[in-house]
Design an enzyme around this catalytic site. Sequence first.
Site, short mmCIF file in Angstrom:
data_model
loop_
_atom_site.label_atom_id
_atom_site.label_comp_id
_atom_site.label_asym_id
_atom_site.label_seq_id
_atom_site.Cartn_x
_atom_site.Cartn_y
_atom_site.Cartn_z
N HIS A 1 -2.86 -10.14 12.09
CA HIS A 1 -2.11 -8.85 11.77
C HIS A 1 -1.78 -8.09 13.07
O HIS A 1 -2.69 -7.94 13.85
CB HIS A 1 -3.16 -8.19 10.94
CG HIS A 1 -2.90 -6.76 10.63
ND1 HIS A 1 -1.41 -6.53 9.90
CD2 HIS A 1 -3.54 -5.62 10.78
CE1 HIS A 1 -1.50 -5.10 9.89
NE2 HIS A 1 -2.57 -4.72 10.26
N GLU B 1 0.80 -1.09 0.11
CA GLU B 1 0.22 0.04 0.01
C GLU B 1 0.86 1.18 -0.05
O GLU B 1 0.34 2.19 0.56
CB GLU B 1 -0.93 -0.19 0.98
CG GLU B 1 -0.53 -0.42 2.60
CD GLU B 1 -1.60 -0.32 3.48
OE1 GLU B 1 -2.20 0.59 3.81
OE2 GLU B 1 -1.59 -1.57 4.13
N CYS C 1 -3.65 -3.96 4.50
CA CYS C 1 -2.55 -5.00 5.05
C CYS C 1 -3.02 -6.34 4.51
O CYS C 1 -2.16 -7.27 4.66
CB CYS C 1 -2.57 -4.83 6.33
SG CYS C 1 -2.02 -3.27 7.02
P1 HMG Z 1 -2.77 7.02 21.34
O1 HMG Z 1 -4.01 8.06 21.30
O2 HMG Z 1 -1.62 7.76 20.77
O3 HMG Z 1 -2.65 6.25 22.35
O4 HMG Z 1 -3.27 6.13 19.92
P2 HMG Z 1 -3.58 5.72 23.45
O5 HMG Z 1 -3.46 6.94 24.38
O6 HMG Z 1 -4.67 5.34 23.11
O7 HMG Z 1 -2.70 4.73 24.27
C1 HMG Z 1 -2.40 3.47 23.38
C2 HMG Z 1 -2.44 2.47 24.73
O8 HMG Z 1 -1.31 2.65 25.45
C3 HMG Z 1 -3.54 2.32 25.48
O9 HMG Z 1 -4.10 1.10 25.82
C4 HMG Z 1 -3.16 3.19 26.72
O10 HMG Z 1 -4.10 2.60 28.02
C5 HMG Z 1 -1.71 2.67 26.94
P3 HMG Z 1 -5.27 0.41 25.85
O11 HMG Z 1 -6.06 1.26 26.74
O12 HMG Z 1 -5.96 0.66 24.24
O13 HMG Z 1 -5.16 -1.04 25.96
N1 HMG Z 1 -1.02 3.64 27.51
C6 HMG Z 1 -0.22 3.37 28.56
N2 HMG Z 1 0.36 2.34 29.01
C7 HMG Z 1 1.14 2.12 29.97
N3 HMG Z 1 1.65 3.11 30.47
C8 HMG Z 1 1.33 4.63 30.11
C9 HMG Z 1 0.52 4.38 28.92
N4 HMG Z 1 0.00 5.52 28.19
C10 HMG Z 1 -0.96 5.06 27.38
N5 HMG Z 1 2.03 5.67 30.48
C11 HMG Z 1 -3.53 4.23 18.23
C12 HMG Z 1 -3.10 4.96 19.77
C13 HMG Z 1 -3.55 2.80 18.21
C14 HMG Z 1 -5.19 5.11 18.12
C15 HMG Z 1 -2.57 5.03 17.12
O14 HMG Z 1 -1.46 4.65 17.62
C16 HMG Z 1 -3.12 4.93 15.83
O15 HMG Z 1 -3.97 5.81 15.35
N6 HMG Z 1 -2.49 4.00 15.00
C17 HMG Z 1 -2.80 3.84 13.61
C18 HMG Z 1 -4.08 2.98 13.45
C19 HMG Z 1 -3.81 1.57 13.86
O16 HMG Z 1 -2.73 1.00 13.87
N7 HMG Z 1 -5.05 0.97 14.11
C20 HMG Z 1 -5.04 -0.52 14.22
C21 HMG Z 1 -6.24 -1.20 13.68
S1 HMG Z 1 -6.40 -0.95 12.00
C22 HMG Z 1 -5.11 -1.85 11.62
O17 HMG Z 1 -4.73 -2.85 12.12
C23 HMG Z 1 -4.94 -1.71 9.94
C24 HMG Z 1 -3.61 -0.97 9.66
O18 HMG Z 1 -2.42 -1.86 9.95
C25 HMG Z 1 -3.40 -0.30 8.20
C26 HMG Z 1 -4.00 -1.38 7.20
O19 HMG Z 1 -4.57 -2.35 7.25
O20 HMG Z 1 -3.27 -0.95 6.02
C27 HMG Z 1 -3.35 0.23 10.63
#
Ligand code: HMG
Length: 445
Positions: free
Chosen positions: A244, A83, A120
């Site tokens: 994935h 991609e 992906c």
């Molecule tokens: P964010 O807002 O920066 O992070 O975005 P957050 O605040 O949600 O924190 C992430 C996790 O860390 C959370 O865990 C927090 O609690 C934890 P959860 O509650 O979800 O279990 N956390 C901590 N833990 C310990 N100590 C701390 C601490 N602070 C926070 N101090 C987000 C996270 C995934 C939304 C962002 O990285 C993003 O937008 N990523 C890109 C999209 C993505 O990867 N989506 C995944 C599903 S879609 C997919 O897999 C397809 C893809 O590969 C593309 C394709 O198919 O082509 C992406």
Amino acid sequence: MTAVGIDAIEIRTGRLKLDLPNTFAPAQGEDPEKYTKGLGLHASSFPDSYEDIVTMGANAAHRLMERKGLTPEDVGRIDVATESAFDNSKPVSTYVAGCLEQVYDGDFHHANKGERKFACVAATQAVDDAYNWIRAGRNRGKAAIVIATDTALYARDDPGEATQGAGAVAMLITEDPSLVEISAEQGYGSADETDFLKPQQQFPSVDGKRSMQVYLARMREAVEDFESVAGATHPDDYAYIPYHTPFPGMVRKAGLLGYRHMIRDTSIEDELADDIGRQPRREAFDDDETYEEAIRDYVDALAETDQYKQWYAATVEPTLEISRKVGNWYTGSVHIARASALRDAYDKDLDLEGQRMLVGSYGSGAQAEVHAETVREGWREEVEAMNVDEQLDRRYELSFEEYEEIHDAHNHDVDSDVEELTTPDSEFVFDGWGRMGERQYRYVE
Ligand code: HMG
């Protein structure tokens, strides 16, 4: 029916590394544990300025061919899933074939080449295409090379920036494979979603939180669809479950929901009932909201049980090992999860032959695919031949300033001239632009 599946795998990481807790987190003013504990990531791989999706794919395919003693005559098909393509017409597979023709006598003029796109999940679809081509008897005894290659970069300061990565996985698909046989049964969960997309732009538009919900919903549909043809899944049926892996924290969520689904109406649910009760059933609730709340409470309690923890530690956690060190490789991601699982079995000296894995692929936009794989007799030699640890260890570690420069170097909208940070060694490199705007490559001895 003769077995068809993956005969060999080669992994090629970008030559640079960004340390997430120690370099990226302080520069972003974030707690390092958000990366190591929350997302489950320690580092990302990046391409040096002379690397791109073609060089990484061609270098992986070259090692694959060398290791398996193949010549171009032995290969009837080259499919690339990506991609991160830079051309809307000419497929990356033609560039890869052009690279390989620089180092082999003979050519790939006889080989069918293409490019697969569905975020992906595309590399799994390309493996499917190769599987079907062989099953249909159209391969004339030849093998297919499927390459997943991506530079998974996000715009600077996008929340996805923490999950970036770059690398390629080349897979040889054959009859009577050495590594894994792929099941004829498969399941899909597919819907028109706008959680992550790149409408004529290099970096994705992402609704991160929603993308996680869409991942889980489509994966659940795919498991149910798989069960409709293969029968109910049970935790004891699979030695490993590679998913994935955009980041390991995502798989932690998928693993827990998957386990809940698999133990429903089994003796495991009965055994756990004394401690955490039975799973809520929809018919026992007046509305969806209270039912979903009850499910959340059950899942939270399930996560704390020894049964779940042991299953997760043995079946899912080992699939995340490479991903933690390289980030999201988009199309390659589920394929490095499979490789991590096989390496784990090798390191633990497990007797894996004949055992099964359940493989869950996913692509935003959105589609999940689930199938089973049976490990073959030659798996141990194939795992031994991979050199991924060596490659990971030799990556150049970026300072934050160098990371910013390298991100610009791979940004199509920024005109930058960045010095390479590593020295190419026996590999294909990007060598500038041709007269029609094509990218050019050469092999460096
Ligand atoms: P964010 O807002 O920066 O992070 O975005 P957050 O605040 O949600 O924190 C992430 C996790 O860390 C959370 O865990 C927090 O609690 C934890 P959860 O509650 O979800 O279990 N956390 C901590 N833990 C310990 N100590 C701390 C601490 N602070 C926070 N101090 C987000 C996270 C995934 C939304 C962002 O990285 C993003 O937008 N990523 C890109 C999209 C993505 O990867 N989506 C995944 C599903 S879609 C997919 O897999 C397809 C893809 O590969 C593309 C394709 O198919 O082509 C992406």
